[in-house]
Design a protein around this motif. Structure first.
Motif, PDB file in Angstrom:
ATOM      1  N   ASP A  30      60.699  72.236 -10.713  1.00 50.73           N
ATOM      2  CA  ASP A  30      60.360  72.893  -9.455  1.00 50.73           C
ATOM      3  C   ASP A  30      61.608  73.528  -8.827  1.00 50.73           C
ATOM      4  O   ASP A  30      62.479  72.825  -8.331  1.00 50.73           O
ATOM      5  N   LYS A  31      61.663  74.844  -8.910  1.00 54.74           N
ATOM      6  CA  LYS A  31      62.735  75.636  -8.282  1.00 54.74           C
ATOM      7  C   LYS A  31      64.118  75.061  -8.600  1.00 54.74           C
ATOM      8  O   LYS A  31      64.940  74.851  -7.687  1.00 54.74           O
ATOM      9  N   VAL A  32      64.374  74.808  -9.861  1.00 54.19           N
ATOM     10  CA  VAL A  32      65.642  74.184 -10.255  1.00 54.19           C
ATOM     11  C   VAL A  32      66.739  75.229 -10.470  1.00 54.19           C
ATOM     12  O   VAL A  32      66.547  76.195 -11.205  1.00 54.19           O
ATOM     13  N   SER A  33      67.868  75.012  -9.800  1.00 57.73           N
ATOM     14  CA  SER A  33      69.091  75.763 -10.100  1.00 57.73           C
ATOM     15  C   SER A  33      70.136  74.738 -10.516  1.00 57.73           C
ATOM     16  O   SER A  33      70.190  73.636  -9.954  1.00 57.73           O
ATOM     17  N   VAL A  34      70.943  75.112 -11.516  1.00 56.48           N
ATOM     18  CA  VAL A  34      72.043  74.229 -11.907  1.00 56.48           C
ATOM     19  C   VAL A  34      73.324  75.049 -11.896  1.00 56.48           C
ATOM     20  O   VAL A  34      73.432  76.061 -12.592  1.00 56.48           O
ATOM     21  N   LEU A  35      74.267  74.602 -11.081  1.00 53.89           N
ATOM     22  CA  LEU A  35      75.572  75.274 -10.985  1.00 53.89           C
ATOM     23  C   LEU A  35      76.642  74.320 -11.487  1.00 53.89           C
ATOM     24  O   LEU A  35      76.587  73.119 -11.195  1.00 53.89           O
ATOM     25  N   PHE A  36      77.592  74.860 -12.246  1.00 53.23           N
ATOM     26  CA  PHE A  36      78.738  74.072 -12.693  1.00 53.23           C
ATOM     27  C   PHE A  36      79.994  74.622 -12.037  1.00 53.23           C
ATOM     28  O   PHE A  36      80.108  75.827 -11.815  1.00 53.23           O
ATOM     29  N   GLY A  37      80.973  73.767 -11.775  1.00 54.09           N
ATOM     30  CA  GLY A  37      82.258  74.198 -11.237  1.00 54.09           C
ATOM     31  C   GLY A  37      82.237  74.365  -9.732  1.00 54.09           C
ATOM     32  O   GLY A  37      81.221  74.096  -9.084  1.00 54.09           O
ATOM     33  N   LYS A  38      83.386  74.828  -9.218  1.00 51.79           N
ATOM     34  CA  LYS A  38      83.539  74.963  -7.756  1.00 51.79           C
ATOM     35  C   LYS A  38      84.248  76.271  -7.432  1.00 51.79           C
ATOM     36  O   LYS A  38      84.977  76.812  -8.277  1.00 51.79           O
ATOM     37  N   GLY A  39      84.064  76.718  -6.192  1.00 53.62           N
ATOM     38  CA  GLY A  39      84.787  77.898  -5.703  1.00 53.62           C
ATOM     39  C   GLY A  39      84.600  79.108  -6.592  1.00 53.62           C
ATOM     40  O   GLY A  39      83.474  79.457  -6.953  1.00 53.62           O
ATOM     41  N   ASP A  40      85.742  79.740  -6.981  1.00 53.67           N
ATOM     42  CA  ASP A  40      85.685  80.950  -7.823  1.00 53.67           C
ATOM     43  C   ASP A  40      85.177  80.639  -9.220  1.00 53.67           C
ATOM     44  O   ASP A  40      84.811  81.538  -9.968  1.00 53.67           O
ATOM     45  N   GLN A  41      85.243  79.365  -9.564  1.00 45.87           N
ATOM     46  CA  GLN A  41      84.922  78.978 -10.942  1.00 45.87           C
ATOM     47  C   GLN A  41      83.444  78.594 -11.143  1.00 45.87           C
ATOM     48  O   GLN A  41      83.083  78.068 -12.180  1.00 45.87           O
ATOM     49  N   VAL A  42      82.613  78.872 -10.148  1.00 46.24           N
ATOM     50  CA  VAL A  42      81.208  78.444 -10.262  1.00 46.24           C
ATOM     51  C   VAL A  42      80.465  79.250 -11.331  1.00 46.24           C
ATOM     52  O   VAL A  42      80.579  80.469 -11.389  1.00 46.24           O
ATOM     53  N   THR A  43      79.753  78.517 -12.183  1.00 45.40           N
ATOM     54  CA  THR A  43      78.861  79.168 -13.154  1.00 45.40           C
ATOM     55  C   THR A  43      77.434  78.781 -12.800  1.00 45.40           C
ATOM     56  O   THR A  43      77.125  77.597 -12.674  1.00 45.40           O
ATOM     57  N   THR A  44      76.581  79.792 -12.620  1.00 49.30           N
ATOM     58  CA  THR A  44      75.168  79.480 -12.409  1.00 49.30           C
ATOM     59  C   THR A  44      74.508  79.438 -13.787  1.00 49.30           C
ATOM     60  O   THR A  44      74.233  80.465 -14.395  1.00 49.30           O
ATOM     61  N   ALA A  45      74.300  78.240 -14.281  1.00 52.60           N
ATOM     62  CA  ALA A  45      73.721  78.092 -15.628  1.00 52.60           C
ATOM     63  C   ALA A  45      72.216  78.325 -15.589  1.00 52.60           C
ATOM     64  O   ALA A  45      71.647  78.935 -16.506  1.00 52.60           O
ATOM     65  N   VAL A  46      71.553  77.825 -14.553  1.00 55.30           N
ATOM     66  CA  VAL A  46      70.105  78.035 -14.392  1.00 55.30           C
ATOM     67  C   VAL A  46      69.875  78.477 -12.956  1.00 55.30           C
ATOM     68  O   VAL A  46      70.371  77.852 -12.017  1.00 55.30           O
ATOM     69  N   GLN A  47      69.128  79.573 -12.810  1.00 56.31           N
ATOM     70  CA  GLN A  47      68.883  80.120 -11.472  1.00 56.31           C
ATOM     71  C   GLN A  47      67.414  79.931 -11.109  1.00 56.31           C
ATOM     72  O   GLN A  47      66.523  80.374 -11.865  1.00 56.31           O
ATOM     73  N   GLU A  48      67.191  79.275 -10.004  1.00 54.76           N
ATOM     74  CA  GLU A  48      65.855  78.940  -9.491  1.00 54.76           C
ATOM     75  C   GLU A  48      64.716  79.168 -10.490  1.00 54.76           C
ATOM     76  O   GLU A  48      64.128  80.247 -10.553  1.00 54.76           O
ATOM     77  N   THR A  49      64.443  78.129 -11.248  1.00 56.33           N
ATOM     78  CA  THR A  49      63.440  78.197 -12.309  1.00 56.33           C
ATOM     79  C   THR A  49      62.354  77.157 -12.086  1.00 56.33           C
ATOM     80  O   THR A  49      62.656  76.002 -11.783  1.00 56.33           O
ATOM     81  N   SER A  50      61.124  77.598 -12.236  1.00 58.87           N
ATOM     82  CA  SER A  50      59.997  76.662 -12.140  1.00 58.87           C
ATOM     83  C   SER A  50      59.171  76.757 -13.418  1.00 58.87           C
ATOM     84  O   SER A  50      59.012  77.835 -13.985  1.00 58.87           O
TER      85      SER A  50
END
Ligand code: ADP
Length: 282
Positions: A30-50
């Protein structure tokens, strides 16, 4: 009757003892986003997915390398934590790994110092020795490796090792089987045999399967439903129901409905890859 309709605590391999209860293996992402890292180093691996996967369904997640397929699968396994949104399996929010979710990786991850039998027995042994032995023998037979029960992983082919991995994952009677490119390391011929063998096991066992692949043919051959993810950041961009009847055989690859579905998947992947390429170069 499929085994996902059995009691969740039973380790009895004989189908005659199956007790009918609620179907198991409902996955709700349900509306899952997964982000790795912090600040400038953030990677959005999964963007709001249901996504909803019904009990007993075989769903393939298809997409180019790096689009977040494994991360999405890992969020169901409990190895990756959603930054936003939630994952539920049979109405329970996933907060970590659990025996209700069996996992099969591309690397066989067998213990080299244990035999085929001992590797499969790792799961059920945790419960009760007699039942564990019966369960192990049942799954050893199901994947056709009874003759190889005393062999060590180094004495088995890649395909056989992966069958041990599948049997080991199933031997805890998970309600969901999560597979991350499980045949990716195998040669093309063995891969086809393993796909057929997996469908045989699944039709007998009937558990929900969520299967990650970047191989369009593999997804069309295996799935009830194909989810196509966009290039990074990954999200679901298309969902196709597979009209191919079961049981399936590799000879179906020449059917018009097979070719049509394959083409639809390829069209989405191509346009997503072009979009990603343009974004990278803008
Ligand atoms: P796929 O399975 O589609 O190849 P992944 O889910 O493995 O894609 O990775 C998606 C993106 O997330 C990639 O850019 C990858 O580098 C990044 N990623 C995956 N796991 C981690 C992690 N543990 N830490 C940081 N970045 C990660």
């Amino acid at each position: 009757m499929s085994i996902n309709q059995t009691s969740s605590v039973s380790t009895e391999p004989k189908k005659s003892s199956i007790v009918s209860v609620e179907p198991r293996g409902l996955i709700e992402i349900d509306k899952v986003s997964v982000l790795f890292g912090k600040g400038d180093q953030v990677t959005t691996a999964v963007q709001e997915t249901s996504l909803v996967v019904e009990p007993g369904e075989f769903v393939c997640i298809l997409g180019p390398s790096g689009c977040g397929k494994s991360t999405l699968l890992n969020s169901v396994a409990g190895y990756a934590y959603p930054t936003t949104g939630s994952v539920r399996v049979d109405s329970e929010v996933v907060t970590g790994p659990g025996p209700d979710r069996g996992m099969v990786f591309q690397q066989y991850s067998l213990l080299p110092w244990k035999t085929t039998f001992e590797n499969i027995a790792l799961g059920p042994k945790l419960t009760n020795d007699l039942e564990a032995t019966k369960t192990t023998e049942f799954f050893l037979d199901m994947v056709g490796l009874t003759k190889y029960r005393n062999h060590y992983p180094s004495e088995l082919s890649g395909g056989m090792q992966q069958r041990v991995g599948i049997a080991r994952a199933l031997a805890t009677y998970p309600s969901v089987l999560l597979m991350d490119e499980p045949f990716g390391a195998l040669d093309a011929q063995t891969r086809l045999v393993m796909q057929e063998s997996l469908l045989d096991v699944w039709s007998e066992f009937g558990t929900t399967v969520l299967f990650v692949t970047h191989d369009v043919d593999e997804s069309v051959f295996l799935a009830d439903k194909i989810i196509v993810m966009s290039a990074s950041p990954g999200k679901v961009v298309a969902e196709f129901d597979n009209p191919l009847p079961r049981p399936r055989s590799q000879s179906m690859a020449t059917r018009s409905d097979y070719i049509e579905l394959k083409q639809k998947c390829l069209d989405v992947i191509r346009s997503e890859s072009l979009r990603a390429f343009e974004l990278q170069n803008s």
